[in-house]
Design an enzyme around this catalytic site. Structure first.
Site, PDB file in Angstrom:
ATOM      1  CG  PHE A  16      -1.654   1.433   1.504  1.00  0.00           C
ATOM      2  CD1 PHE A  16      -2.905   1.640   0.820  1.00  0.00           C
ATOM      3  CD2 PHE A  16      -1.273   2.297   2.047  1.00  0.00           C
ATOM      4  CE1 PHE A  16      -3.530   2.759   0.734  1.00  0.00           C
ATOM      5  CE2 PHE A  16      -1.657   3.660   2.238  1.00  0.00           C
ATOM      6  CZ  PHE A  16      -3.021   3.820   1.431  1.00  0.00           C
ATOM      7  NE  ARG A  39       9.034  -4.508  11.641  1.00  0.00           N
ATOM      8  CZ  ARG A  39       8.224  -5.408  12.412  1.00  0.00           C
ATOM      9  NH1 ARG A  39       8.229  -5.263  13.721  1.00  0.00           N
ATOM     10  NH2 ARG A  39       7.756  -6.444  11.751  1.00  0.00           N
ATOM     11  CB  SER A 128      -9.368  -1.405   9.450  1.00  0.00           C
ATOM     12  OG  SER A 128      -9.877  -2.302  10.245  1.00  0.00           O
ATOM     13  CE  LYS A 131      -7.595 -12.357   6.610  1.00  0.00           C
ATOM     14  NZ  LYS A 131      -7.811 -11.514   5.456  1.00  0.00           N
ATOM     15  CB  VAL A 172      -4.888  -5.558  -1.540  1.00  0.00           C
ATOM     16  CG1 VAL A 172      -4.125  -4.612  -2.586  1.00  0.00           C
ATOM     17  CG2 VAL A 172      -5.345  -4.489  -0.594  1.00  0.00           C
ATOM     18  CB  SER A 175      -1.190  -7.136  -1.326  1.00  0.00           C
ATOM     19  OG  SER A 175      -1.907  -8.032  -0.580  1.00  0.00           O
ATOM     20  NE  ARG A 254      -5.122 -20.959   5.535  1.00  0.00           N
ATOM     21  CZ  ARG A 254      -4.325 -19.915   4.642  1.00  0.00           C
ATOM     22  NH1 ARG A 254      -3.113 -20.038   4.502  1.00  0.00           N
ATOM     23  NH2 ARG A 254      -5.159 -18.888   4.310  1.00  0.00           N
TER      24      ARG A 254
END
Length: 336
Positions: A16, A39, A128, A131, A172, A175, A254
């Site tokens: 994104f 990071r 957000s 989920k 997305v 992604s 899963r």
């Protein structure tokens, strides 16, 4: 809108973030500063090969972690607008390392909120996920908590010109870690794993996600959870679009996975409005009334009991539409 503004994007080296940076540089050539806060020094180095500071003087690469509030405060100096995209989002990793996910997705969100409240930031948009609606896994639960924190932050902004809003959308297309690149990588094996043949998901392109965030920066009142009207797809249709020659092996659902993804639950319907292009779940607690919001924005309340999930969505992508979208949006992985 963003010309002469300074913007910081957390998690700025992700899928994104790269698309957001590209769009801002193209549409707002007079943007004052665009700070990429993340990071991972390697990802910043790689991104700088695409957007070098010598060619894009507004860009700054700022190493930091949203877990570190002091570093966030330093990064926010002179910033007008914040887009919060930093998160730990892999469901299995979150289940195995729960508190690491909590530290980034919940405590990191609160760190950002506290730092923004003490700065001159005027707009904050947090990303957000579907989920977060009726979550059944830890990742979704942390993002729901994060959403609640950003919505509630508007209650303590005082008389500041500061608005916090949230955008919630589905998977997305293309992604990192999503199903389409995974299926493309498995084509040569001759088989694609399908967790459940009935499984559906929402679909949105990176550009649509970026456009939604830009819309929110300009139009959100603060406190909304904005949800786009987007199509769904069947996982089996994605597999057929990617590799029709491959057999589909059913491997079972899963842990922490839903058959259909939700973005608005029936419980949300009582404070949800239809804005045409988007739905908005409005805050509860007196920031403003649904009536005022609808009167000034032209929105209309949804019916009580309304829910928005990928299984009952009336708009589904066909195999042919999926193939065309993958050709367009999954860069460098066009399907023959």
């Amino acid at each position: 809108m963003l010309n002469n503004k300074s913007i910081l994007i957390t998690g700025g080296t992700g899928s994104f973030g790269k698309a957001f940076v590209k769009t801002v540089l193209e549409r707002f050539p007079q943007v004052r500063r665009l700070v990429i806060f993340s990071r991972d020094e390697l990802k910043q180095f790689e991104m700088a090969q695409v957007f070098p500071e010598k060619d894009y003087p507004a860009i700054r690469y700022f190493i930091g972690d949203v877990r570190d509030e002091q570093r966030l405060r330093r990064a926010l100096e002179g910033i007008d607008i914040v887009v919060h995209a930093a998160a730990l989002k892999q469901v299995p990793a979150a289940e195995y390392n729960p508190f690491e996910c909590i530290k980034t997705n919940i405590l990191g969100a609160q760190n950002l909120i506290e730092a923004c409240l003490d700065s001159k930031v005027t707009r904050v948009v947090a990303l957000s996920t579907d989920k977060a609606a009726a979550p059944i896994n830890l990742y979704g639960a942390t993002k729901l908590a994060s959403d609640k924190l950003f919505v509630a932050a508007n209650n303590v902004r005082g008389n500041r010109d500061l608005r916090f809003s949230v955008v919630r959308y589905g998977n997305v297309m293309g992604s990192r870690g999503s199903v389409i690149p995974f299926f493309i990588g498995r084509r040569s094996s001759g088989a694609l794993p399908i967790t459940d043949p009935n499984m559906t998901r929402f679909n949105i392109s990176l550009q649509e996600g970026v456009d939604m965030v830009l819309w929110s920066i300009e139009n959100a009142w603060g406190g909304e959870v904005l949800v786009p009207k987007i199509p769904s797809y069947r996982i089996t249709d994605v597999a057929t679009a990617v590799a029709p020659e491959c057999r589909q092996e059913i491997i079972g659902i899963r842990p922490g996975e839903k058959v259909h993804e939700e973005m608005i639950t029936a419980s949300d319907s009582f404070n949800t409005v239809d804005m045409g292009r988007y739905f908005a779940i409005l805050p509860v607690g007196g920031q403003y009334s649904t009536e005022d919001y609808c009167r000034q924005t032209g929105a209309t309340p949804v019916e009580p009991g309304f829910a928005y999930d990928s299984g009952s969505n009336p708009d589904f992508l066909s195999v042919e539409q999926l193939r065309a979208l993958i050709d367009t949006h999954v860069v460098g992985q066009a399907i023959d």
